[in-house]
Design an enzyme around this catalytic site. Structure first.
Site, PDB file in Angstrom:
ATOM      1  N   ASP A   8      15.434  -4.415  -4.122  1.00  0.00           N
ATOM      2  CA  ASP A   8      13.966  -4.811  -3.896  1.00  0.00           C
ATOM      3  C   ASP A   8      14.494  -6.611  -3.003  1.00  0.00           C
ATOM      4  OD1 ASP A   8      11.600  -6.035  -4.010  1.00  0.00           O
ATOM      5  OD2 ASP A   8      11.956  -6.761  -6.582  1.00  0.00           O
ATOM      6  N   LYS A  71      10.540 -13.597   4.818  1.00  0.00           N
ATOM      7  CA  LYS A  71      10.087 -12.119   4.878  1.00  0.00           C
ATOM      8  C   LYS A  71       9.245 -12.096   5.116  1.00  0.00           C
ATOM      9  CE  LYS A  71       9.288  -7.657   1.747  1.00  0.00           C
ATOM     10  NZ  LYS A  71       9.509  -7.589   0.034  1.00  0.00           N
ATOM     11  N   GLU A 154       6.997  -0.494  -2.164  1.00  0.00           N
ATOM     12  CA  GLU A 154       7.252  -0.921  -3.140  1.00  0.00           C
ATOM     13  C   GLU A 154       6.530  -0.801  -4.071  1.00  0.00           C
ATOM     14  OE1 GLU A 154       6.836  -5.156  -1.798  1.00  0.00           O
ATOM     15  OE2 GLU A 154       8.873  -4.816  -0.660  1.00  0.00           O
ATOM     16  N   ASP A 176       0.521  -5.835  -7.866  1.00  0.00           N
ATOM     17  CA  ASP A 176       1.594  -7.062  -7.149  1.00  0.00           C
ATOM     18  C   ASP A 176       1.559  -8.315  -6.844  1.00  0.00           C
ATOM     19  OD1 ASP A 176       4.266  -8.072  -6.862  1.00  0.00           O
ATOM     20  OD2 ASP A 176       4.896  -6.048  -5.728  1.00  0.00           O
TER      21      ASP A 176
END
Ligand code: AMP
Length: 509
Positions: A8, A71, A154, A176
């Site tokens: 992850d 990211k 994800e 999330d």
């Protein structure tokens, strides 16, 4: 057989896990015992790099040598808010290279654990990542010297970690909320266990850090009233920030939390109740509620159509978000104790399915692999009936990959036309302004043909991301032209190879 690990690669934190042939999953700890590695890179003056908590701590003293939140810029040149390149000692570091440092650190942890180098990995990405960002994530893996066997969404990984397979066929909402980003995904699990993303939404700039900053602002104001200045030095502010995050975490289980602020050479007690904290973050909770409802609307669903609500990401531990979701969806959300490890666990489980050692008697071996889908539509430029140039979609977004030879017929517009130009576009809109041209090619009929003459166009898209378009003479079937386009990443093959060579000699710890 090389072990395949699941990673992850998160905006704030990253995790590596391994599922063994008996389907048992282990989240791998580093030498310090921590399984969660902050996605933060510190550049030492000697050319070495520190990744993780130690790098995060250096941000207090040498912020200009520390990269974080990269990211957010995956697939782009910069990740900084002002779009400036991130430069240390005269070298610009791309989001891919910085991600490679994190991957290298994770691979090292796994190497220490298993006593052999890591070669193959499965990496997760947000469901909203387009092909460009997915290709960039693959490049990051290659720079770190890893073979990226597969890129997985994800929310899909999170659902698999929770055992949401064919037994729980239906619609799932994955909420999330991490440290720096918020994603909500609506998925459909078919009776064969395959998962399809119906809609995604979120905010790439909303997460735990915002809540920390809200507490920090309150701390600074309270301290000022008490005659204390916690902002005299950058380190003092950073110290208070750390305390704000700790208070926030305590308030997920306690009604009241307290700490002591330091500044001007003396301490000052600071107390915060859960009710006060909930008031501070009320707008943020509302924002996530609005996004959740909007994403459901995009999927064409009502909250009552959702069978399972799943929460992942460290900030999902905050009770205010759990209460909101329960109110909106009419059912309590599912979440595990190890919210922040779920995505990596799911990635590892999927990695095990990519290998060949998995015991066929396990439930995991029987579970079908999630299907890959095309993240955006693919089309061809042609004139419509009103003689306007438009993007004619041949492969819709969310079509399972691979797609073999979808065919469509177009017609020439001019009398005596002897050539056609085929332009391939990526995007879900008809309007050419909103799509990206990926490539073009010209084919000849070898003679002038009458107006309205047919041209057959076929399009394929394989699992490696290669798109192939062919045009044929619609009457004779003669091949006219071919266009082969890989889905583009930001870095060229040569840039990836150069960066990989540099990384082989870089010490990462
Ligand atoms: P992630 O990006 O999923 O690793 O989530 C990291 C974020 O979760 C950080 O902002 C943490 O402060 C936050 N977090 C972790 N544990 C808790 C907790 N017990 N309560 C509230 N937030 C938490």
């Amino acid at each position: 057989m090389d072990r395949i690990f699941g990673i992850d690669l998160g905006t704030t934190n990253s995790v590596i896990a391994y599922t063994d042939p008996t389907a048992a999953t282990e989240v791998i700890a580093g030498q310090d015992g921590n399984r969660i590695v902050p996605s933060v890179v510190y550049f030492g003056k000697d050319g070495s790099q520190l990744v993780g908590m130690s790098a995060r701590q250096r941000a207090i003293i040498e912020p200009e040598r520390v990269a974080m939140l990269f990211k957010r810029g995956m697939g782009e040149k910069s990740f900084l808010d002002n779009e400036a390149p991130f430069v240390v000692d005269g070298k610009t570091w791309s989001p891919e290279e910085l991600s490679a440092s994190v991957l290298k650190k994770l691979a090292l942890m796994a190497q220490e654990r298993f006593g052999e180098p890591v070669r193959k990995v499965v990496i997760t990405v947000p469901a909203y990542f387009g092909d460009n960002e997915r290709a960039a994530t693959k490049s990051a893996g290659e720079i770190a010297g890893l073979e990226v066997v597969h890129i997985v969404n994800e929310p899909t990984a999170a659902a698999i970690a929770h055992g949401l397979d064919n037994a729980s066929a239906g619609r799932i909402l994955v909420f999330d909320l991490g440290g720096g980003t918020f994603d909500v995904t609506v998925m459909e699990v078919a009776s064969d266990g395959s998962m399809k993303v119906l809609a995604t939404g979120g905010d790439r700039r909303l997460g735990g850090m915002d809540f920390d900053n809200l507490i920090l602002a309150k701390m600074i104001a309270t301290a000022r009233q008490g005659g204390l200045d916690v902002e005299t030095e950058p380190w003092a502010r950073q110290d208070a920030y750390g305390k704000a995050e700790a208070l926030k975490k305590e308030l997920s289980t306690l009604e009241t939390a307290s700490t002591s602020l330091t500044g001007s050479g003396r301490p000052l007690p600071f107390e915060l109740t859960r009710a006060q904290f909930e008031k501070l973050i009320r707008d943020k909770v509302t924002a996530t509620e609005d996004t959740t409802l909007y994403t459901l609307e995009l999927a064409g669903l009502q909250p009552s159509d959702i069978g399972t609500v799943l929460m992942v990401g460290g900030s999902s531990r905050i009770p205010a978000f759990q209460k909101m979701l329960e109110r909106v969806c009419g059912r309590p959300p599912l979440f595990s104790r190890n919210l922040d490890e779920d995505v990596a666990r799911g990635a590892a489980m999927l990695a095990a399915k990519e290998g060949q050692d998995l015991d066929p008697r396990t439930a995991l071996a029987r579970m079908p692999k999630p299907v890959d889908v095309c993240s955006h539509g693919l089309g061809i430029t042609a004139l419509n009936d009103e003689m306007e140039l438009r993007n004619f979609i041949m492969i819709n977004a969310q079509t399972p990959v691979p797609v073999d030879d979808v065919a469509d017929t177009f017609n020439t517009v001019d009398e005596g036309q002897n050539e056609v130009e085929i332009k391939l576009n990526e995007g879900d809109e008809e309007d050419l302004e909103f799509v990206k041209q990926l490539g073009k090619s010209t084919g000849s009929f070898g003679r002038g043909v009458p107006k309205g003459y047919p041209i057959k166009v076929t399009m394929s898209y394989d699992r490696a991301g290669m798109i192939e378009v062919n045009a044929y003479d619609g009457q004779t079937g003669t091949h006219m032209c071919k266009l082969k386009v890989p889905r583009p990443g930001n870095l060229s093959k040569a840039q990836v190879a150069n960066a990989a060579a540099l990384y082989r000699n870089t010490k990462v710890s």
